[in-house]
Design an enzyme around this catalytic site. Structure first.
Site, PDB file in Angstrom:
ATOM      1  N   TYR A   1       0.845  -1.209   0.000  1.00 36.53           N
ATOM      2  CA  TYR A   1       0.000   0.000   0.000  1.00 36.53           C
ATOM      3  C   TYR A   1       0.877   1.256   0.000  1.00 36.53           C
ATOM      4  O   TYR A   1       0.666   2.189  -0.786  1.00 36.53           O
ATOM      5  CB  TYR A   1      -0.924  -0.015   1.218  1.00 36.53           C
ATOM      6  CG  TYR A   1      -1.760   1.240   1.395  1.00 36.53           C
ATOM      7  CD1 TYR A   1      -2.813   1.521   0.532  1.00 36.53           C
ATOM      8  CD2 TYR A   1      -1.499   2.133   2.443  1.00 36.53           C
ATOM      9  CE1 TYR A   1      -3.589   2.670   0.688  1.00 36.53           C
ATOM     10  CE2 TYR A   1      -2.267   3.278   2.614  1.00 36.53           C
ATOM     11  CZ  TYR A   1      -3.309   3.535   1.736  1.00 36.53           C
ATOM     12  OH  TYR A   1      -4.062   4.681   1.894  1.00 36.53           O
ATOM     13  N   ALA A   2       1.881   1.274   0.877  1.00 29.68           N
ATOM     14  CA  ALA A   2       2.770   2.449   0.951  1.00 29.68           C
ATOM     15  C   ALA A   2       3.481   2.659  -0.383  1.00 29.68           C
ATOM     16  O   ALA A   2       3.647   3.803  -0.833  1.00 29.68           O
ATOM     17  CB  ALA A   2       3.786   2.267   2.080  1.00 29.68           C
TER      18      ALA A   2
HETATM   19  N1  LIG Z   1      -9.108   6.710   5.598  1.00 28.36           N
HETATM   20  C1  LIG Z   1      -7.800   6.820   5.854  1.00 28.36           C
HETATM   21  O1  LIG Z   1      -7.351   6.610   7.000  1.00 28.36           O
HETATM   22  C2  LIG Z   1      -6.855   7.216   4.757  1.00 28.36           C
HETATM   23  C3  LIG Z   1      -5.545   7.577   5.124  1.00 28.36           C
HETATM   24  C4  LIG Z   1      -4.646   7.950   4.138  1.00 28.36           C
HETATM   25  C5  LIG Z   1      -5.033   7.951   2.813  1.00 28.36           C
HETATM   26  N2  LIG Z   1      -6.307   7.585   2.481  1.00 28.36           N
HETATM   27  C6  LIG Z   1      -6.643   7.584   1.056  1.00 28.36           C
HETATM   28  O2  LIG Z   1      -7.775   8.411   0.856  1.00 28.36           O
HETATM   29  C7  LIG Z   1      -8.523   7.933  -0.266  1.00 28.36           C
HETATM   30  C8  LIG Z   1      -9.971   7.762   0.165  1.00 28.36           C
HETATM   31  O3  LIG Z   1     -10.015   6.873   1.262  1.00 28.36           O
HETATM   32  P1  LIG Z   1     -11.307   6.689   2.172  1.00 28.36           P
HETATM   33  O4  LIG Z   1     -10.816   6.421   3.542  1.00 28.36           O
HETATM   34  O5  LIG Z   1     -12.285   7.755   1.924  1.00 28.36           O
HETATM   35  O6  LIG Z   1     -11.832   5.294   1.561  1.00 28.36           O
HETATM   36  P2  LIG Z   1     -13.303   4.672   1.575  1.00 28.36           P
HETATM   37  O7  LIG Z   1     -14.075   5.190   2.708  1.00 28.36           O
HETATM   38  O8  LIG Z   1     -13.077   3.191   1.478  1.00 28.36           O
HETATM   39  O9  LIG Z   1     -13.917   5.205   0.205  1.00 28.36           O
HETATM   40  C9  LIG Z   1     -13.267   4.855  -0.990  1.00 28.36           C
HETATM   41  C10 LIG Z   1     -14.027   5.391  -2.179  1.00 28.36           C
HETATM   42  O10 LIG Z   1     -13.322   4.985  -3.367  1.00 28.36           O
HETATM   43  C11 LIG Z   1     -14.177   4.197  -4.177  1.00 28.36           C
HETATM   44  N3  LIG Z   1     -13.389   3.189  -4.881  1.00 28.36           N
HETATM   45  C12 LIG Z   1     -12.641   2.192  -4.358  1.00 28.36           C
HETATM   46  N4  LIG Z   1     -12.102   1.468  -5.338  1.00 28.36           N
HETATM   47  C13 LIG Z   1     -12.516   2.023  -6.509  1.00 28.36           C
HETATM   48  C14 LIG Z   1     -12.311   1.715  -7.870  1.00 28.36           C
HETATM   49  N5  LIG Z   1     -11.598   0.647  -8.253  1.00 28.36           N
HETATM   50  N6  LIG Z   1     -12.882   2.513  -8.813  1.00 28.36           N
HETATM   51  C15 LIG Z   1     -13.637   3.579  -8.453  1.00 28.36           C
HETATM   52  N7  LIG Z   1     -13.876   3.901  -7.179  1.00 28.36           N
HETATM   53  C16 LIG Z   1     -13.321   3.135  -6.221  1.00 28.36           C
HETATM   54  C17 LIG Z   1     -15.205   3.604  -3.201  1.00 28.36           C
HETATM   55  O11 LIG Z   1     -16.412   3.224  -3.838  1.00 28.36           O
HETATM   56  P3  LIG Z   1     -16.646   1.715  -4.362  1.00 28.36           P
HETATM   57  O12 LIG Z   1     -16.096   0.808  -3.318  1.00 28.36           O
HETATM   58  O13 LIG Z   1     -18.106   1.610  -4.576  1.00 28.36           O
HETATM   59  O14 LIG Z   1     -15.890   1.615  -5.639  1.00 28.36           O
HETATM   60  C18 LIG Z   1     -15.428   4.818  -2.292  1.00 28.36           C
HETATM   61  O15 LIG Z   1     -16.258   5.754  -2.928  1.00 28.36           O
HETATM   62  C19 LIG Z   1      -7.846   6.646  -0.712  1.00 28.36           C
HETATM   63  O16 LIG Z   1      -7.001   6.895  -1.803  1.00 28.36           O
HETATM   64  C20 LIG Z   1      -7.040   6.229   0.506  1.00 28.36           C
HETATM   65  O17 LIG Z   1      -5.908   5.446   0.164  1.00 28.36           O
HETATM   66  C21 LIG Z   1      -7.217   7.219   3.419  1.00 28.36           C
END
Ligand SMILES: NC(=O)c1ccc[n+]([C@@H]2O[C@H](COP(=O)([O-])OP(=O)(O)OC[C@H]3O[C@@H](n4cnc5c(N)ncnc54)[C@H](OP(=O)(O)O)[C@@H]3O)[C@@H](O)[C@H]2O)c1
Length: 244
Positions: free
Chosen positions: A150-151
């Site tokens: 992931y990183a």
């Molecule tokens: N939450 C954290 O602690 C955190 C920390 C650092 C970075 N991030 C980054 O922030 C971003 C958002 O994270 P989040 O925490 O909001 O995640 P989340 O709550 O799991 O939401 C992810 C979103 O991305 C969509 N998605 C996932 N795979 C996809 C694909 N193949 N095509 C199109 N859409 C897709 C999901 O919808 P579907 O599943 O319906 O496709 C959902 O709308 C990510 O890039 C994550 O790596 C998050």
């Protein structure tokens, strides 16, 4: 900050950080298109936001055919994209020893390949002076156990952003990275409370982030208030990266 008549695309806008970002842009007058794979989640987001300025599109970022569908939607709208938020991503936690080829490919196909080709296909559709924001993670610049693949995807996101900021500068397009720390979203629903609490205790601000706090940073970088900011890496993590 006013985004009236601005066109915003957010990949992965049906949940978590993407959904909070969509809400914030809509509140500020923008027209927003969100994508995601699950149509029920997109429908729920649409009901939640309840605005004629919101459009949804089922599109899996890891599939080039779905990216083509997104590009077609933009072409047919006859408008340029003013803000592109490349947010869709997944996280999987395994030690390097336990990471299978399938886990590795899933992570890279969505977090890197999907992000890269979405950017590539939408570059011709960006308006002069557009803002592109790539969502990375604090783990891209620090070392955490269980986060190897992931990183690595997020370090790749940082590298893509630096190149894009250079290549698109002639068109006055700004490209920046937002790197959240642990944030309370559906992505972390399975994380046990005691682990979240332990992580929060190690954050200088002593808590994990809210999706709205990440959204505020994204919207700022998209705004005219950030008109001289390009190629930056903005950690939104309560100070965790101080200790890297
Ligand atoms: N939450 C954290 O602690 C955190 C920390 C650092 C970075 N991030 C980054 O922030 C971003 C958002 O994270 P989040 O925490 O909001 O995640 P989340 O709550 O799991 O939401 C992810 C979103 O991305 C969509 N998605 C996932 N795979 C996809 C694909 N193949 N095509 C199109 N859409 C897709 C999901 O919808 P579907 O599943 O319906 O496709 C959902 O709308 C990510 O890039 C994550 O790596 C998050």
């Amino acid at each position: 900050m006013n985004f009236t008549n601005k066109n915003v695309i957010i990949t992965g806008g049906s949940a978590g950080i993407g959904l909070a970002t969509a809400k914030t842009f809509i509140e500020k007058g923008a027209r927003v298109l969100i994508t995601g794979r699950n149509t029920d989640s997109l429908q729920a987001a649409s009901i939640d936001i309840n605005s004629p300025n919101l459009k949804t599109l089922a599109s899996d970022i890891s599939k080039l055919t779905d990216i083509a569908t997104l590009e077609k939607e933009v072409t047919e709208s006859g408008t340029k994209v003013d803000v592109l938020v490349l947010n869709a991503g997944i996280a999987k936690q395994y030690s390097i020893e336990d990471t299978t080829e399938e886990v590795f490919d899933d992570l890279f196909n969505i977090n890197v390949k999907g992000l890269f080709f979405t950017l590539q296909k939408l570059i011709p559709h960006l308006s002069e002076g557009a803002s592109v924001i790539l969502i990375s993670s604090g783990v891209s610049v620090s070392g955490y156990a269980q986060m190897g693949a992931y990183a690595a995807t997020k370090s790749a996101v940082d590298a893509i952003a630096r190149t894009a900021a250079t290549e698109l500068a002639d068109r006055k397009i700004r490209v920046n990275v937002v790197a959240p720390g642990l944030t309370d979203t559906p992505m972390n629903q399975q994380t046990p409370e005691d682990i979240k609490n332990a992580i929060a205790a190690a954050v200088p601000l002593k808590r994990i982030g809210e999706a709205e706090e990440i959204a505020n940073a994204i919207v700022f970088l998209a705004s005219s208030g950030a008109s001289y900011i390009s190629g930056s890496y903005l950690a939104v993590d309560g100070g965790v990266t101080i200790r890297r």
